[in-house]
Design a protein around this motif. Structure first.
Motif, PDB file in Angstrom:
ATOM      1  N   ILE A   1       0.919  -1.200  -0.141  1.00 27.32           N
ATOM      2  CA  ILE A   1       0.050  -0.063   0.093  1.00 27.32           C
ATOM      3  C   ILE A   1       1.051   1.149   0.132  1.00 27.32           C
ATOM      4  CG2 ILE A   1      -1.532   1.192   1.454  1.00 27.32           C
ATOM      5  CD1 ILE A   1      -3.349  -1.372   2.234  1.00 27.32           C
ATOM      6  N   LEU A   2       1.728   1.077   0.837  1.00 22.21           N
ATOM      7  CA  LEU A   2       3.094   2.183   0.285  1.00 22.21           C
ATOM      8  C   LEU A   2       3.704   2.643  -0.758  1.00 22.21           C
ATOM      9  CD1 LEU A   2       3.940   4.490   3.045  1.00 22.21           C
ATOM     10  CD2 LEU A   2       6.034   2.610   2.891  1.00 22.21           C
ATOM     11  N   ILE A   3       4.217   1.436  -1.134  1.00 20.49           N
ATOM     12  CA  ILE A   3       3.762   1.472  -2.668  1.00 20.49           C
ATOM     13  C   ILE A   3       3.497   2.403  -3.923  1.00 20.49           C
ATOM     14  CG2 ILE A   3       5.510   0.222  -4.719  1.00 20.49           C
ATOM     15  CD1 ILE A   3       6.495  -1.815  -2.580  1.00 20.49           C
ATOM     16  N   ILE A   4       1.729   1.455  -3.467  1.00 18.40           N
ATOM     17  CA  ILE A   4       1.012   1.940  -4.506  1.00 18.40           C
ATOM     18  C   ILE A   4       1.040   3.306  -4.674  1.00 18.40           C
ATOM     19  CG2 ILE A   4      -1.295   1.839  -5.113  1.00 18.40           C
ATOM     20  CD1 ILE A   4      -0.576  -1.565  -4.600  1.00 18.40           C
ATOM     21  N   SER A   5       0.941   4.071  -2.969  1.00 18.41           N
ATOM     22  CA  SER A   5       0.406   5.394  -2.875  1.00 18.41           C
ATOM     23  C   SER A   5       1.404   6.318  -3.312  1.00 18.41           C
ATOM     24  CB  SER A   5       0.543   5.581  -1.203  1.00 18.41           C
ATOM     25  OG  SER A   5       1.730   5.483  -0.287  1.00 18.41           O
TER      26      SER A   5
ATOM     27  N   ILE B   1      -5.891   4.568   0.541  1.00 20.65           N
ATOM     28  CA  ILE B   1      -5.860   3.777   0.406  1.00 20.65           C
ATOM     29  C   ILE B   1      -5.434   2.333   1.698  1.00 20.65           C
ATOM     30  CG2 ILE B   1      -4.736   1.484  -0.577  1.00 20.65           C
ATOM     31  CD1 ILE B   1      -3.819   4.216  -2.556  1.00 20.65           C
ATOM     32  N   TYR B   2      -5.606   2.804   2.978  1.00 24.96           N
ATOM     33  CA  TYR B   2      -5.637   1.636   4.121  1.00 24.96           C
ATOM     34  C   TYR B   2      -6.175   1.160   4.079  1.00 24.96           C
ATOM     35  CZ  TYR B   2      -3.985  -0.607   8.092  1.00 24.96           C
ATOM     36  OH  TYR B   2      -4.249  -1.788   9.152  1.00 24.96           O
ATOM     37  N   ARG B   3      -7.181   2.370   4.701  1.00 20.06           N
ATOM     38  CA  ARG B   3      -8.738   2.031   5.560  1.00 20.06           C
ATOM     39  C   ARG B   3      -9.484   1.485   4.383  1.00 20.06           C
ATOM     40  NH1 ARG B   3      -9.901   8.311   6.863  1.00 20.06           N
ATOM     41  NH2 ARG B   3      -8.390   7.908   8.547  1.00 20.06           N
ATOM     42  N   THR B   4      -9.483   2.392   3.171  1.00 24.41           N
ATOM     43  CA  THR B   4     -10.268   1.062   2.296  1.00 24.41           C
ATOM     44  C   THR B   4     -10.706   0.559   2.212  1.00 24.41           C
ATOM     45  OG1 THR B   4     -10.353   3.809   0.685  1.00 24.41           O
ATOM     46  CG2 THR B   4     -11.192   1.461   0.104  1.00 24.41           C
TER      47      THR B   4
END
Length: 88
Positions: free
Chosen positions: A8-12, A82-85
């Motif tokens: 998720i960090l990479i995607i963000s 993104i993490y929350r979703t």
């Protein structure tokens, strides 16, 4: 960190790079919009720094530090969104 959080960090981060590229592409003429020079994300970062310098009348080093701080905050918020979703 779990593998899921790292992804998720990479995607963000990739979303932030794409946003800076889109900002850079929107600032050039239509004939040059889809060239490698126009798609360079660093041009978008420099555009943000120039805007900060124009409104706050600060030195170039301060402009870049403020810009990096703003981009880190945006990256963190994209990650949280993104993490929350998708994870919770």
């Amino acid at each position: 960190m779990k593998k899921q959080k790292i992804w998720i960090l990479i995607i963000s981060f990739l979303i932030l790079v794409l946003a800076c590229s889109a900002l850079s592409m929107s600032a050039v003429a239509r004939e040059y919009r889809f060239t490698w020079v126009a798609m360079n994300p660093w041009n978008g970062v420099e555009g943000i720094a120039l805007t900060i310098g124009h409104f706050f009348h600060t030195k170039p080093t301060t402009n870049l530090l403020i810009t990096i701080g703003i981009l880190l905050i945006i990256w963190w918020r994209i990650y949280a969104l993104i993490y929350r979703t998708f994870v919770r």
